[in-house]
Write an enzyme that holds these catalytic residues in place. Structure first.
Site, mmCIF file in Angstrom:
data_model
loop_
_atom_site.group_PDB
_atom_site.id
_atom_site.type_symbol
_atom_site.label_atom_id
_atom_site.label_comp_id
_atom_site.label_asym_id
_atom_site.label_seq_id
_atom_site.Cartn_x
_atom_site.Cartn_y
_atom_site.Cartn_z
ATOM 1 N N LYS A 21 -9.301 72.263 -41.762
ATOM 2 C CA LYS A 21 -8.874 72.511 -40.274
ATOM 3 C C LYS A 21 -8.858 72.242 -39.053
ATOM 4 O O LYS A 21 -8.438 71.277 -38.953
ATOM 5 C CB LYS A 21 -10.868 72.536 -40.165
ATOM 6 C CG LYS A 21 -11.299 73.749 -39.110
ATOM 7 C CD LYS A 21 -13.547 73.508 -39.770
ATOM 8 C CE LYS A 21 -13.965 75.182 -38.860
ATOM 9 N NZ LYS A 21 -15.709 74.620 -39.195
ATOM 10 N N GLU A 76 -31.116 80.088 -42.175
ATOM 11 C CA GLU A 76 -31.940 80.590 -41.997
ATOM 12 C C GLU A 76 -33.022 80.506 -41.905
ATOM 13 O O GLU A 76 -33.887 80.539 -42.005
ATOM 14 C CB GLU A 76 -31.150 81.256 -40.870
ATOM 15 C CG GLU A 76 -30.434 81.316 -39.326
ATOM 16 C CD GLU A 76 -28.921 81.823 -40.702
ATOM 17 O OE1 GLU A 76 -28.251 81.583 -41.931
ATOM 18 O OE2 GLU A 76 -27.753 81.114 -40.004
ATOM 19 N N ARG A 100 -32.117 87.817 -40.445
ATOM 20 C CA ARG A 100 -31.891 87.063 -41.279
ATOM 21 C C ARG A 100 -33.226 86.344 -42.334
ATOM 22 O O ARG A 100 -33.852 86.664 -43.407
ATOM 23 C CB ARG A 100 -30.535 86.011 -42.198
ATOM 24 C CG ARG A 100 -30.656 85.890 -43.602
ATOM 25 C CD ARG A 100 -29.021 84.954 -43.437
ATOM 26 N NE ARG A 100 -28.307 86.023 -43.834
ATOM 27 C CZ ARG A 100 -27.083 85.726 -43.853
ATOM 28 N NH1 ARG A 100 -26.731 84.716 -44.453
ATOM 29 N NH2 ARG A 100 -25.906 87.269 -44.165
HETATM 30 C C1 LIG Z 1 -25.686 83.584 -41.216
HETATM 31 C C2 LIG Z 1 -24.957 83.189 -40.289
HETATM 32 N N1 LIG Z 1 -25.377 81.361 -39.817
HETATM 33 C C3 LIG Z 1 -24.850 81.519 -39.112
HETATM 34 C C4 LIG Z 1 -23.410 81.314 -38.439
HETATM 35 C C5 LIG Z 1 -22.425 80.702 -37.719
HETATM 36 N N2 LIG Z 1 -20.975 79.946 -38.491
HETATM 37 C C6 LIG Z 1 -20.258 81.469 -38.341
HETATM 38 S S1 LIG Z 1 -19.133 79.780 -39.292
HETATM 39 C C7 LIG Z 1 -19.843 79.070 -39.009
HETATM 40 C C8 LIG Z 1 -19.463 78.208 -40.338
HETATM 41 C C9 LIG Z 1 -18.990 78.548 -41.565
HETATM 42 O O1 LIG Z 1 -18.641 77.735 -42.921
HETATM 43 P P1 LIG Z 1 -16.964 77.917 -43.545
HETATM 44 O O2 LIG Z 1 -17.930 78.591 -44.215
HETATM 45 O O3 LIG Z 1 -17.192 76.422 -44.897
HETATM 46 O O4 LIG Z 1 -16.304 78.543 -43.010
HETATM 47 P P2 LIG Z 1 -14.544 77.337 -41.820
HETATM 48 O O5 LIG Z 1 -15.277 77.493 -40.469
HETATM 49 O O6 LIG Z 1 -14.267 75.708 -42.468
HETATM 50 O O7 LIG Z 1 -14.059 77.400 -42.844
HETATM 51 C C10 LIG Z 1 -21.477 78.962 -39.233
HETATM 52 C C11 LIG Z 1 -21.898 78.361 -38.686
HETATM 53 C C12 LIG Z 1 -22.792 83.012 -38.792
HETATM 54 N N3 LIG Z 1 -21.568 83.172 -39.502
HETATM 55 N N4 LIG Z 1 -23.729 83.296 -40.058
#
Ligand SMILES: Cc1ncc(C[n+]2csc(CCOP(=O)(O)OP(=O)(O)O)c2C)c(N)n1
Length: 644
Positions: A281, A366, A394
């Site tokens: 990242k 959640e 959700r």
């Molecule tokens: C249901 C939900 N909860 C929280 C989020 C906030 N959120 C956006 S991206 C993320 C992290 C995603 O991690 P990953 O899937 O590993 O993707 P990366 O950013 O590391 O590429 C979170 C918690 C979301 N989009 N949807």
């Protein structure tokens, strides 16, 4: 080179050197553009080579690429002809921060809530199979963070059951959600990452054993026959394969040739297959790499070189909550905090620092957070579940039946409530007031300023026999708006000279309401502004107060349909009070990405426009015969509050 890439077809003939150059150009472009507008910089810097490889091996849009969450789709947008839209990324007239069907035929899923992509992909693959579109492959790009969400596991369970499903699952493993991904799955992925791949082991074993005379070959064959056993010893990848999903990897996610080889094998496999790609990242941008906390997961407007914010943000709603919870935590050892993979963004990082044993990051889960909180309350704790308003959607069933039905003393703190704007339709927190309005036993507060956040949080934590919820918006907290007086928990913020309109202000719209009342006064209309603070249950005295007024107007930062205005109308109807209620809020629509201020302007939620409405409504024909006989709720000797 980047400007010459108009569509994925332009990638096909490029040499390795050209691909490297293109990757470098994409990174520079992203750093420059995203720094100007704000957005998901770190995740996109990590998927440059992966996205190039995907578009070279597959033929989008014939093959469908589904991005989980969609925040990592900027490179995909660049490679599918949308470079010009980046000038206004996440702004009106520019491209959205997530995939958007109206932008491109290459975009499929617009929902920015995590962990949905595997279900989408499963559905699309099944649809293609049943409609004889057998030449189409579905590719699901899902992060290790998104894999922690329950929906991902529900989908995997179904995908694995269909051995013929043409579905390529690309796990983009950067070890992080916002912060490091937690839990058993994260540990498992890390084992896969760090152990030598078993194919490599077999090759090595073959080489060594073949050189061993007489016994070597038979031993190798026996070992090969025990493939799965060895596999589990060398690289315990059994979980996916035990489920029935072929596993390829781990693959270096910054080596285009290596990713392409894995994707080609996956494409030809003919059943569900998982390609485990390791990425970094924030790759290629020192300030992102050095950001230990979040690797520039999401940035505001920053200096492109240093990554430092260009303007100093005022104190945020989040930090008011965050600081107060830490103070409360010092006195209350029963108070615990739960986040769904958003420790920093919800402000729980300070609580975690002070009380690590009482802080739980449950992953992007959640639903689990909500029901686990009910369990903790049963065991004698008072959990504070801090989530963005939009993500509580959700966990509605868990809120309703696990928490509220059991009258669990759980406090939900919803950040980013109301219109958030630039992240588009699925990130607006405009549903919570309507959704929570139908949950029995739940108490809901909408604090108007920092002081009320502190106050309602403490009030909420004193309620142990029912759930409580506090919602506040994104951004800098407005200056405190002291009450003129408090009656039965209702704050009077501005006293009108005549009883033309009672303006019920919900949450952070209080300043707008007070300013509009002041302007209406200049136009001869008497508007009294009140803030009930707690909007569920609504104080009964609201009825007594409203009796005196010709009109009641409710202003709220949420959908009008089923919101507080509609609850107030119902309360009045049930009490036999015949006062018209006007509503100012958000219509039942999905709001395209734009600045919050622009959306409010469109909806007419500005001081000027509200003043105009107040003046118009005050002169509408309406009278209630009994009005004169009703007791005056406000002290007649008091005059309207001086104009500020
Ligand atoms: C249901 C939900 N909860 C929280 C989020 C906030 N959120 C956006 S991206 C993320 C992290 C995603 O991690 P990953 O899937 O590993 O993707 P990366 O950013 O590391 O590429 C979170 C918690 C979301 N989009 N949807």
């Amino acid at each position: 080179m980047l400007s010459e890439i108009k569509s994925p077809a332009d990638l096909k003939g490029l040499s390795n050197t050209q691909l490297d150059q293109l990757s470098t150009e994409i990174r520079s472009f992203l750093i420059e553009q995203v720094s100007k507008s704000g957005g998901h910089l770190g995740p996109n810097l990590g998927v440059v080579e992966l996205t190039i490889a995907l578009h070279r091996i597959f033929q989008s849009p014939k093959d469908v690429i589904v991005f989980d969450t969609g925040h990592q789709s900027y490179v995909h947008k660049l490679l599918t002809g949308r470079i010009a839209g980046f000038e206004k990324l996440r702004q009106r007239g520019g491209i959205a921060g997530y995939p958007n069907r109206s932008e491109s035929e290459h975009d499929v899923v617009e929902n920015s809530h995590a962990s949905t992509a595997l279900s989408w992909s499963d559905g699309i693959a099944k649809g293609f199979a049943l409609t004889n579109q057998n030449d189409r492959t579905v590719i699901c790009v899902v992060g290790d963070g998104a894999l922690t969400g329950g929906m991902s596991w529900e989908a995997l369970n179904n995908i694995a059951a269909n051995k013929k499903e043409k579905l390529v699952i690309v796990v983009n493993d950067n070890e992080r959600s916002y912060s490091p991904t937690i839990g058993g799955l994260a540990t498992y992925l890390s084992t896969l990452r760090t152990t030598r791949g078993y194919e490599k082991f077999l090759d090595w074993g073959k080489g060594v054993l073949e050189k061993t005379p007489v016994v070597g070959q038979p031993i190798y064959e026996t070992l090969h026959g025990m493939k799965k056993g060895i596999k589990d010893i060398v690289a315990p990848q059994g979980m996916f394969e035990d489920l029935g999903i072929k596993y390829f990897g781990p693959v270096d996610g910054h080596d285009i040739s290596a990713i392409e080889r894995a994707l080609l094998s996956a494409k030809d496999f003919g059943g569900p297959v998982l390609v485990h790609v390791i990425t970094e990242k924030g790759r290629g941008h020192a300030p992102a790499i050095n950001d230990e906390a979040e690797k520039f997961h999401a940035v505001g407007v920053v200096d492109a070189e240093t990554g430092q914010p260009l303007s100093k943000a005022g104190q945020s709603w989040t930090s008011v909550f965050s600081d107060e919870l830490v103070k409360i935590g010092a006195k209350r050892s029963d108070v615990v905090a739960i986040t769904a993979a958003m420790m920093g963004p919800t402000g729980l990082d300070k609580f975690e620092k002070a009380y690590p044993d009482r802080t739980f990051d449950v992953g992007i889960a959640e639903q689990h957070a909500t029901t686990a909180a009910a369990g903790m309350a049963y065991a004698g704790l008072h959990p504070v579940v801090a989530v963005y308003s939009t993500f509580l959607n959700r966990a509605f069933d868990q809120l309703l039946l696990d928490v509220a039905l059991h009258k669990a003393g759980v406090t939900f703190v919803l950040d980013r409530a109301g219109i958030t704007g630039d992240d588009g339709p699925s990130h607006n927190g405009i549903w919570d007031l309507a959704l929570t309005g139908i949950v029995p036993t739940l108490h809901v507060a909408a604090p108007r300023d920092g002081e009320r956040v502190r106050e309602t949080l403490r009030e909420a934590l004193d309620i142990s026999n029912a759930p409580t919820l506090i919602r506040f918006p994104k951004g800098a907290v407005n200056p405190d708006i002291p009450a003129f007086e408090r009656r039965d928990g209702i704050d009077v913020l501005y006293r009108g000279e005549s009883a033309d309109i009672l303006l019920v202000s919900i949450g952070a719209f209080a300043q707008v309401a007070v300013d509009a009342a002041a302007q209406a006064y200049r136009e001869g209309v008497g508007v009294t502004v009140i803030d009930p603070r707690w909007v569920k249950p609504l104080p009964k005295s609201l009825v007594t107060m409203a009796q005196r007024y010709k009109k009641v107007v409710v202003i709220e930062d949420g959908i009008k349909h089923g919101g507080i205005a509609s609850t107030i109308s119902e309360l009045f109807r049930e009490s036999g009070l015949n006062v018209p209620v006007h509503s100012i809020g958000v219509p039942l629509e999905f709001l395209e990405h734009a600045k919050r201020a622009q959306i409010l302007e469109d909806l007419g939620i500005t001081v000027q426009n509200i003043t105009r409405s107040l003046v118009t409504w005050s002169s509408d024909e309406f009278s209630v015969d009994t009005k004169e006989e009703m007791p005056l709720p406000l002290d007649e000797n008091e005059h309207r509050k001086p104009l500020r």
